[in-house]
Design an enzyme around this catalytic site. Structure first.
Site, mmCIF file in Angstrom:
data_model
loop_
_atom_site.group_PDB
_atom_site.id
_atom_site.type_symbol
_atom_site.label_atom_id
_atom_site.label_comp_id
_atom_site.label_asym_id
_atom_site.label_seq_id
_atom_site.Cartn_x
_atom_site.Cartn_y
_atom_site.Cartn_z
ATOM 1 N N ASP A 46 0.841 -1.195 0.000
ATOM 2 C CA ASP A 46 0.000 0.000 0.000
ATOM 3 C C ASP A 46 0.876 1.246 0.000
ATOM 4 O OD1 ASP A 46 -2.971 1.050 0.792
ATOM 5 O OD2 ASP A 46 -1.433 2.248 1.800
ATOM 6 N N TYR A 51 2.691 9.941 -0.131
ATOM 7 C CA TYR A 51 3.813 9.381 0.628
ATOM 8 C C TYR A 51 5.161 9.699 -0.024
ATOM 9 C CZ TYR A 51 0.071 6.449 2.604
ATOM 10 O OH TYR A 51 -1.082 5.988 3.176
ATOM 11 N N LYS A 76 -3.025 5.943 -4.025
ATOM 12 C CA LYS A 76 -4.129 6.836 -3.689
ATOM 13 C C LYS A 76 -3.961 8.189 -4.366
ATOM 14 C CE LYS A 76 -3.885 4.712 0.860
ATOM 15 N NZ LYS A 76 -2.445 4.362 0.757
ATOM 16 N N HIS A 109 -7.971 9.558 -1.563
ATOM 17 C CA HIS A 109 -7.285 9.491 -0.272
ATOM 18 C C HIS A 109 -8.113 10.083 0.874
ATOM 19 C CE1 HIS A 109 -2.893 9.218 1.342
ATOM 20 N NE2 HIS A 109 -3.762 8.841 2.253
ATOM 21 N N LYS A 231 2.985 -1.256 9.145
ATOM 22 C CA LYS A 231 4.185 -0.655 8.557
ATOM 23 C C LYS A 231 5.340 -0.800 9.518
ATOM 24 C CE LYS A 231 5.386 3.314 9.411
ATOM 25 N NZ LYS A 231 6.386 3.994 10.301
ATOM 26 N N SER A 232 6.510 -1.181 9.001
ATOM 27 C CA SER A 232 7.733 -1.165 9.790
ATOM 28 C C SER A 232 8.909 -0.984 8.847
ATOM 29 C CB SER A 232 7.898 -2.456 10.594
ATOM 30 O OG SER A 232 9.132 -2.435 11.303
ATOM 31 N N ARG A 237 10.803 -6.729 12.593
ATOM 32 C CA ARG A 237 9.408 -6.379 12.857
ATOM 33 C C ARG A 237 8.519 -6.700 11.646
ATOM 34 N NH1 ARG A 237 7.582 -2.934 16.618
ATOM 35 N NH2 ARG A 237 9.266 -3.893 17.824
ATOM 36 N N ASN A 241 5.365 -9.117 12.117
ATOM 37 C CA ASN A 241 4.006 -8.702 11.764
ATOM 38 C C ASN A 241 3.348 -9.647 10.763
ATOM 39 O OD1 ASN A 241 4.177 -6.470 13.427
ATOM 40 N ND2 ASN A 241 4.715 -5.051 11.789
#
Length: 275
Positions: A46, A51, A76, A109, A231-232, A237, A241
């Site tokens: 995503d 971003y 988005k 968005h 998110k990481s 991590r 996740n």
């Protein structure tokens, strides 16, 4: 490697229920981080024009060695591009940045209630969908009254609504409206920017099942039926996740975590945010 369950969207497309979010990952770190996620088993990425890392996401997908059909990519529409022609141009920019032939999901968005008309924006989204360059279209941060207006004025029902959801903001009414109209719910900020990780209820459940509080929270999302993308920026991590498929929460666990709701946002209120 565990198989991630898929959810069938209202147009028949399949979306992996667990994905990888790239919000707040700097562009210079995005390619490597996204590659690490794909190596860990994620098949759903995503991103967004906002971003600033679409180019690096696309590069990672191309460099992964995976077939394009095996990776679900979402982006988005930026907030400054809600006018019909602006939205079409913004989508072209997104595709150029990603360097991909098609996008699996493209979202508005934010509804931006005091800026322009998201119904007009949705007409451009429908045009993009008809072109086949976006396999599915949807919205993000829409409240039921936004969705109701869109449904009254449009042909294509949004495939998803991506909203802030976590144990302190369970969003039951928005999720219920989506379910009623076959609009899947996607959860952003699924661990409330880390705020839920020290919650004693979640910690007690995590100790019992032998998992971290983040894993328990993400499992809560999955068992409620939402699409989630933590998110990481660290490989450890990222892998943790993804390790969500060898345990289950009880109905009691789900209820206890849901009861933590405070209607507490970590991000903007969609009825007040205007980009």
């Amino acid at each position: 490697m565990a198989a991630v369950p898929g959810i069938t969207l209202n147009n028949g497309a399949q979306i992996p229920q667990l994905g990888f979010g790239t919000f707040q990952i700097p562009p210079e770190e995005t390619r490597a981080t996204t590659l690490a996620a794909l190596e860990a088993g994620y098949r759903h990425i995503d991103t967004a024009e906002m971003y600033g890392n679409e180019k690096e996401v696309g590069q990672a997908v191309r460099d992964s060695g995976l077939a394009r059909a095996d990776v679900f990519v979402t982006s988005k529409l930026n907030n400054g591009a809600h006018a019909y022609d602006d939205a079409l141009e913004a989508f072209d920019r997104t595709m150029e940045e990603l360097g991909l032939e098609h996008l699996d999901l493209f979202l508005i968005h934010w509804p931006l209630p005091d800026k322009g008309d998201f119904v007009e924006t949705w007409r451009a989204m429908e045009e993009i969908y008809r072109s086949g360059r976006a396999k599915s279209i949807g919205v993000s941060n829409f409240q039921p009254h936004h969705l109701r207006r869109l449904l009254e004025s449009s042909v294509v029902v949004p495939a998803v609504n991506q909203i802030e959801v976590h144990p302190y903001l369970t969003q039951d009414s928005v999720r219920a409206f989506g379910a009623e109209h076959d609009i899947a719910t996607e959860a952003w900020s699924p661990i409330a920017q880390g705020k839920v990780l020290d919650d004693p209820v979640i910690a007690r459940i995590a100790q019992r099942v032998g998992k971290s509080t983040a894993q328990v929270t993400l499992r809560w999302h999955l068992q409620r039926g939402d699409i989630v993308f933590p998110k990481s920026a660290t490989r450890k991590r990222i892998e943790e996740n993804f390790d969500l498929f060898d345990f289950e929460l009880t109905e009691g666990d789900i209820g206890e975590i849901s009861a933590l709701n405070r209607d507490e946002r970590t991000g903007p209120d969609p009825d007040r945010f205007n980009g």
